[in-house]
Write a protein that holds these residues in place. Structure first.
Motif, PDB file in Angstrom:
ATOM      1  N   ILE A  92      -1.695  13.346 -12.336  1.00  0.00           N
ATOM      2  CA  ILE A  92      -2.304  12.238 -13.026  1.00  0.00           C
ATOM      3  C   ILE A  92      -3.464  11.743 -11.650  1.00  0.00           C
ATOM      4  O   ILE A  92      -4.537  11.233 -12.360  1.00  0.00           O
ATOM      5  N   THR A  93      -2.852  11.716 -10.364  1.00  0.00           N
ATOM      6  CA  THR A  93      -3.976  11.361  -9.368  1.00  0.00           C
ATOM      7  C   THR A  93      -5.036  12.117  -9.480  1.00  0.00           C
ATOM      8  O   THR A  93      -6.174  11.682  -9.338  1.00  0.00           O
ATOM      9  N   MET A  94      -5.057  13.421  -9.547  1.00  0.00           N
ATOM     10  CA  MET A  94      -6.246  14.242  -9.533  1.00  0.00           C
ATOM     11  C   MET A  94      -7.088  14.001 -10.573  1.00  0.00           C
ATOM     12  O   MET A  94      -8.409  14.196 -10.508  1.00  0.00           O
ATOM     13  N   ILE A  95      -6.524  13.951 -12.031  1.00  0.00           N
ATOM     14  CA  ILE A  95      -7.349  13.703 -13.074  1.00  0.00           C
ATOM     15  C   ILE A  95      -8.181  12.432 -13.008  1.00  0.00           C
ATOM     16  O   ILE A  95      -9.299  12.361 -13.175  1.00  0.00           O
ATOM     17  N   ALA A  96      -7.812  11.368 -12.493  1.00  0.00           N
ATOM     18  CA  ALA A  96      -8.107   9.957 -12.301  1.00  0.00           C
ATOM     19  C   ALA A  96      -9.272  10.097 -11.289  1.00  0.00           C
ATOM     20  O   ALA A  96     -10.377   9.707 -11.706  1.00  0.00           O
ATOM     21  N   ALA A  97      -8.981  10.810 -10.297  1.00  0.00           N
ATOM     22  CA  ALA A  97     -10.167  11.175  -9.425  1.00  0.00           C
ATOM     23  C   ALA A  97     -11.156  11.816  -9.639  1.00  0.00           C
ATOM     24  O   ALA A  97     -12.522  11.616  -9.531  1.00  0.00           O
ATOM     25  N   ALA A  98     -10.926  13.004 -10.444  1.00  0.00           N
ATOM     26  CA  ALA A  98     -12.037  13.793 -11.237  1.00  0.00           C
ATOM     27  C   ALA A  98     -12.948  12.829 -12.249  1.00  0.00           C
ATOM     28  O   ALA A  98     -13.997  13.153 -11.990  1.00  0.00           O
ATOM     29  N   VAL A  99     -12.109  12.236 -13.012  1.00  0.00           N
ATOM     30  CA  VAL A  99     -12.893  11.272 -14.051  1.00  0.00           C
ATOM     31  C   VAL A  99     -13.869  10.465 -13.217  1.00  0.00           C
ATOM     32  O   VAL A  99     -15.035  10.443 -13.776  1.00  0.00           O
ATOM     33  N   PHE A 100     -13.144   9.748 -12.404  1.00  0.00           N
ATOM     34  CA  PHE A 100     -14.152   8.709 -11.509  1.00  0.00           C
ATOM     35  C   PHE A 100     -15.414   9.632 -11.033  1.00  0.00           C
ATOM     36  O   PHE A 100     -16.418   9.041 -10.891  1.00  0.00           O
ATOM     37  N   PHE A 101     -15.254  10.742 -10.406  1.00  0.00           N
ATOM     38  CA  PHE A 101     -16.033  11.463  -9.564  1.00  0.00           C
ATOM     39  C   PHE A 101     -17.415  12.069 -10.473  1.00  0.00           C
ATOM     40  O   PHE A 101     -18.564  11.844 -10.200  1.00  0.00           O
ATOM     41  N   ILE A 102     -16.715  12.513 -11.601  1.00  0.00           N
ATOM     42  CA  ILE A 102     -17.770  12.891 -12.620  1.00  0.00           C
ATOM     43  C   ILE A 102     -18.352  11.646 -13.390  1.00  0.00           C
ATOM     44  O   ILE A 102     -19.635  11.996 -13.345  1.00  0.00           O
ATOM     45  N   GLY A 103     -17.998  10.742 -13.667  1.00  0.00           N
ATOM     46  CA  GLY A 103     -18.409   9.468 -14.168  1.00  0.00           C
ATOM     47  C   GLY A 103     -19.595   9.106 -13.218  1.00  0.00           C
ATOM     48  O   GLY A 103     -20.629   8.533 -13.615  1.00  0.00           O
ATOM     49  N   SER A 104     -19.336   9.029 -11.948  1.00  0.00           N
ATOM     50  CA  SER A 104     -20.208   8.454 -11.118  1.00  0.00           C
ATOM     51  C   SER A 104     -21.487   9.224 -11.006  1.00  0.00           C
ATOM     52  O   SER A 104     -22.690   8.547 -10.987  1.00  0.00           O
ATOM     53  N   PHE A 105     -21.314  10.664 -11.317  1.00  0.00           N
ATOM     54  CA  PHE A 105     -22.577  11.515 -11.217  1.00  0.00           C
ATOM     55  C   PHE A 105     -23.320  11.391 -12.434  1.00  0.00           C
ATOM     56  O   PHE A 105     -24.430  11.517 -12.487  1.00  0.00           O
ATOM     57  N   SER A 106     -22.537  11.033 -13.436  1.00  0.00           N
ATOM     58  CA  SER A 106     -23.306  11.036 -14.868  1.00  0.00           C
ATOM     59  C   SER A 106     -24.090   9.865 -14.842  1.00  0.00           C
ATOM     60  O   SER A 106     -25.133   9.557 -15.827  1.00  0.00           O
ATOM     61  N   LEU A 107     -23.852   8.743 -14.124  1.00  0.00           N
ATOM     62  CA  LEU A 107     -24.803   7.441 -14.129  1.00  0.00           C
ATOM     63  C   LEU A 107     -25.837   7.730 -13.297  1.00  0.00           C
ATOM     64  O   LEU A 107     -26.925   6.889 -13.237  1.00  0.00           O
ATOM     65  N   VAL A 108     -26.109   9.042 -12.608  1.00  0.00           N
ATOM     66  CA  VAL A 108     -27.308   8.963 -11.610  1.00  0.00           C
ATOM     67  C   VAL A 108     -28.755   8.993 -12.469  1.00  0.00           C
ATOM     68  O   VAL A 108     -29.585   8.447 -11.977  1.00  0.00           O
ATOM     69  N   PRO A 109     -28.698   9.666 -13.849  1.00  0.00           N
ATOM     70  CA  PRO A 109     -29.874   9.539 -14.521  1.00  0.00           C
ATOM     71  C   PRO A 109     -30.173   8.250 -14.861  1.00  0.00           C
ATOM     72  O   PRO A 109     -31.796   8.188 -15.322  1.00  0.00           O
ATOM     73  N   LEU A 110     -29.560   7.352 -14.912  1.00  0.00           N
ATOM     74  CA  LEU A 110     -29.680   5.840 -15.319  1.00  0.00           C
ATOM     75  C   LEU A 110     -30.351   5.000 -14.482  1.00  0.00           C
ATOM     76  O   LEU A 110     -30.891   3.975 -14.707  1.00  0.00           O
ATOM     77  N   LEU A 111     -30.340   5.489 -13.284  1.00  0.00           N
ATOM     78  CA  LEU A 111     -30.844   4.690 -11.823  1.00  0.00           C
ATOM     79  C   LEU A 111     -32.436   5.010 -11.942  1.00  0.00           C
ATOM     80  O   LEU A 111     -32.861   5.889 -12.139  1.00  0.00           O
ATOM     81  N   TYR A 116       0.760  -1.169   0.283  1.00  0.00           N
ATOM     82  CA  TYR A 116      -0.036  -0.117   0.048  1.00  0.00           C
ATOM     83  C   TYR A 116       0.901   1.248   0.075  1.00  0.00           C
ATOM     84  O   TYR A 116       0.425   2.326  -0.734  1.00  0.00           O
ATOM     85  N   SER A 117       1.980   1.158   0.712  1.00  0.00           N
ATOM     86  CA  SER A 117       2.842   2.381   0.897  1.00  0.00           C
ATOM     87  C   SER A 117       3.445   2.783  -0.707  1.00  0.00           C
ATOM     88  O   SER A 117       3.381   3.968  -0.784  1.00  0.00           O
ATOM     89  N   GLY A 118       3.809   1.752  -1.431  1.00  0.00           N
ATOM     90  CA  GLY A 118       4.290   1.813  -2.708  1.00  0.00           C
ATOM     91  C   GLY A 118       3.201   2.577  -3.667  1.00  0.00           C
ATOM     92  O   GLY A 118       3.506   3.535  -4.384  1.00  0.00           O
ATOM     93  N   TRP A 119       2.059   2.203  -3.462  1.00  0.00           N
ATOM     94  CA  TRP A 119       0.995   3.084  -4.239  1.00  0.00           C
ATOM     95  C   TRP A 119       1.002   4.400  -3.750  1.00  0.00           C
ATOM     96  O   TRP A 119       0.583   5.363  -4.472  1.00  0.00           O
ATOM     97  N   ALA A 120       0.890   4.655  -2.421  1.00  0.00           N
ATOM     98  CA  ALA A 120       0.842   5.876  -1.734  1.00  0.00           C
ATOM     99  C   ALA A 120       1.926   6.784  -2.329  1.00  0.00           C
ATOM    100  O   ALA A 120       1.560   8.072  -2.840  1.00  0.00           O
ATOM    101  N   LYS A 121       3.072   6.463  -2.247  1.00  0.00           N
ATOM    102  CA  LYS A 121       4.206   6.976  -3.006  1.00  0.00           C
ATOM    103  C   LYS A 121       4.034   7.506  -4.267  1.00  0.00           C
ATOM    104  O   LYS A 121       4.287   8.565  -4.689  1.00  0.00           O
ATOM    105  N   PHE A 122       3.508   6.409  -5.065  1.00  0.00           N
ATOM    106  CA  PHE A 122       3.270   6.764  -6.447  1.00  0.00           C
ATOM    107  C   PHE A 122       2.333   7.962  -6.698  1.00  0.00           C
ATOM    108  O   PHE A 122       2.131   8.970  -7.660  1.00  0.00           O
ATOM    109  N   CYS A 123       1.090   7.940  -5.884  1.00  0.00           N
ATOM    110  CA  CYS A 123       0.011   8.779  -5.850  1.00  0.00           C
ATOM    111  C   CYS A 123       0.558  10.329  -5.651  1.00  0.00           C
ATOM    112  O   CYS A 123       0.423  11.227  -6.185  1.00  0.00           O
ATOM    113  N   LEU A 124       1.464  10.262  -4.499  1.00  0.00           N
ATOM    114  CA  LEU A 124       2.072  11.423  -4.189  1.00  0.00           C
ATOM    115  C   LEU A 124       3.201  12.272  -5.314  1.00  0.00           C
ATOM    116  O   LEU A 124       3.217  13.318  -5.255  1.00  0.00           O
TER     117      LEU A 124
END
Length: 419
Positions: free
Chosen positions: A313-332, A300-308
């Protein structure tokens, strides 16, 4: 006819509060038997008075049938018991069962069959919520033990569960809340959160113990070191749960107890973590030597160091995941509450205006024969026409509408059905 209309009166008499429910009152000033009606005096124009029975034949006959109750196709006398406002459904059912058992002893030839009740789902929900609560507590303690690998430390952390929930019950009592599906659901959701503060405290205490400090010294210094962080974390959770207690409309009626119960229990977990957990750790824990960090923590520490190291890249991936999750709400799919399977179902039949009672009776029996072919249907209670419980769907309306019939189906238990 005019004189009878003046002598006998049946009219609305206002309203009254009975059992916490508003009831209509009727003023009935009529004779009780046909003989009494025959003895009534009628005044003639010439001043003479005669009895009604002298000029008319007064008899008590059979009224036209406009309602019926059937149990699996056999005529029965159907009745329904409804609790008053504020009463416990479980207590009412226990009282009714006791009264019916006494009635069966006094009248052994009478058979009483329960066609349906709404208390079994309540008992099932209560049992399921309590089981979920205990399972959640045990799993939370198990996870703590797997991470800390110390029985004493696990005991100190686990003590936060009952010490946070019991004061919550006291607050629920003074706030007028009951132990119901909503409050039990709230406790079931936060049962894992209740040990969060204690885990943070005890883990930091264990770290100080590995520095060679005494349990008392480690408890005091570790608690002071992360005190502000623990308080901030807890009040963040309270800020999430408490607003649900102030929702408006129908959902607000449900969530007012949910929000307060969750917020109060989380607050007491903070009190326990800041006061009792360090005190218990100071006197229960023993000195501890440093141990090797597990391999999965290093992974786990290795992954944490990579993100830091790759923050963009980490912020972009988190933003894509966050926005993608909200885009699925109308489909529910949307709905007020999820579909429930309470082993009860209904078939409602409505005939065209002008249909007779006999036509409704025949149609209800045809529907019963069709439904009864399903192997999961164990009992069918049929009502045709009106009952005495107003607009209750099971008993019909007080106006004895012969064009309506309702079949109440009692199914096999949910766990025994494939559908």
């Amino acid at each position: 006819s005019q004189q009878l209309r003046q002598i006998q009166q049946e009219a609305a008499g206002g309203r009254a509060d009975i059992g916490g429910i508003e009831q209509s009152v009727r003023t009935i000033a009529t004779v009780q038997t046909a003989e009494q009606l025959g003895q009534m005096e009628i005044s003639l124009r010439d001043g003479r008075r005669i009895r009604l029975g002298e000029v008319a034949e007064v008899s008590d006959g059979v009224a036209e049938q406009r309602s019926a109750a059937l149990l699996n196709g056999k005529p029965v006398v159907g009745f329904e018991i409804v609790r008053s406002l504020g009463a416990s459904s479980v207590e009412v059912e226990d009282g009714v069962t006791k009264a019916l058992n006494a009635l069966k002893i006094d009248h052994p030839n009478m058979e009483v069959t329960e066609a349906f009740n709404f208390v079994d789902p309540i008992r099932e929900n209560y049992t399921g919520s309590m089981t979920l609560l205990f399972e959640g507590a045990l799993l939370a303690v198990l996870v703590v033990w797997l991470f800390l690998r110390n029985t004493r430390a696990t005991l100190v952390s686990a003590a936060a569960l009952p010490l946070a929930i019991i004061p919550t019950f006291a607050c629920m009592y003074f706030m007028g809340f009951t132990l119901n599906v909503v409050t039990l659901l709230s406790l079931s959701l936060v049962v894992g959160v209740l040990v969060d503060d204690a885990i943070v405290e005890i883990e930091n205490i264990m770290r100080h113990l590995e520095m060679g400090k005494t349990p008392y010294q480690a408890a005091m210094e570790a608690a002071d070191e992360i005190g502000l962080a623990v308080i901030a974390t807890t009040f963040t959770l309270i800020a999430v749960f408490l607003p649900t207690a102030f929702m408006s409309g129908v959902p607000g009626k449900f969530f007012v107890q949910f929000g307060w119960t969750a917020a109060i229990s989380v607050f007491f977990s903070l009190v326990v973590a800041r006061m009792l957990t360090p005190m218990m750790a100071a006197y229960i824990l023993k000195p501890r030597v440093a141990h090797k960090i597990p391999a999965w923590v290093e992974y786990y520490s290795g992954w944490a160091k990579f993100c830091l190291k790759h923050r963009v890249i980490t912020m972009i991936a988190a933003a894509v995941f966050f926005i993608g999750s909200f885009s699925l709400v109308p489909l529910l799919p949307k709905g007020f509450i999820p579909a429930d399977d309470s082993s009860l179902s209904q078939v409602t039949l409505t005939l065209p205006p002008g249909s007779t009672f006999q036509q409704s009776y025949r149609l209800a029996e045809q529907a019963r024969e069709i439904v009864q072919k399903n192997p999961d249907v164990k009992l069918i209670y049929t009502t045709i026409g009106g009952g005495s419980t107003g607009d209750d769907p099971f008993m019909g309306s007080g106006g004895a509408q012969v064009t309506k019939a309702t079949l109440t189906l009692k199914l096999t238990p949910r766990e025994e059905r494939s559908i």
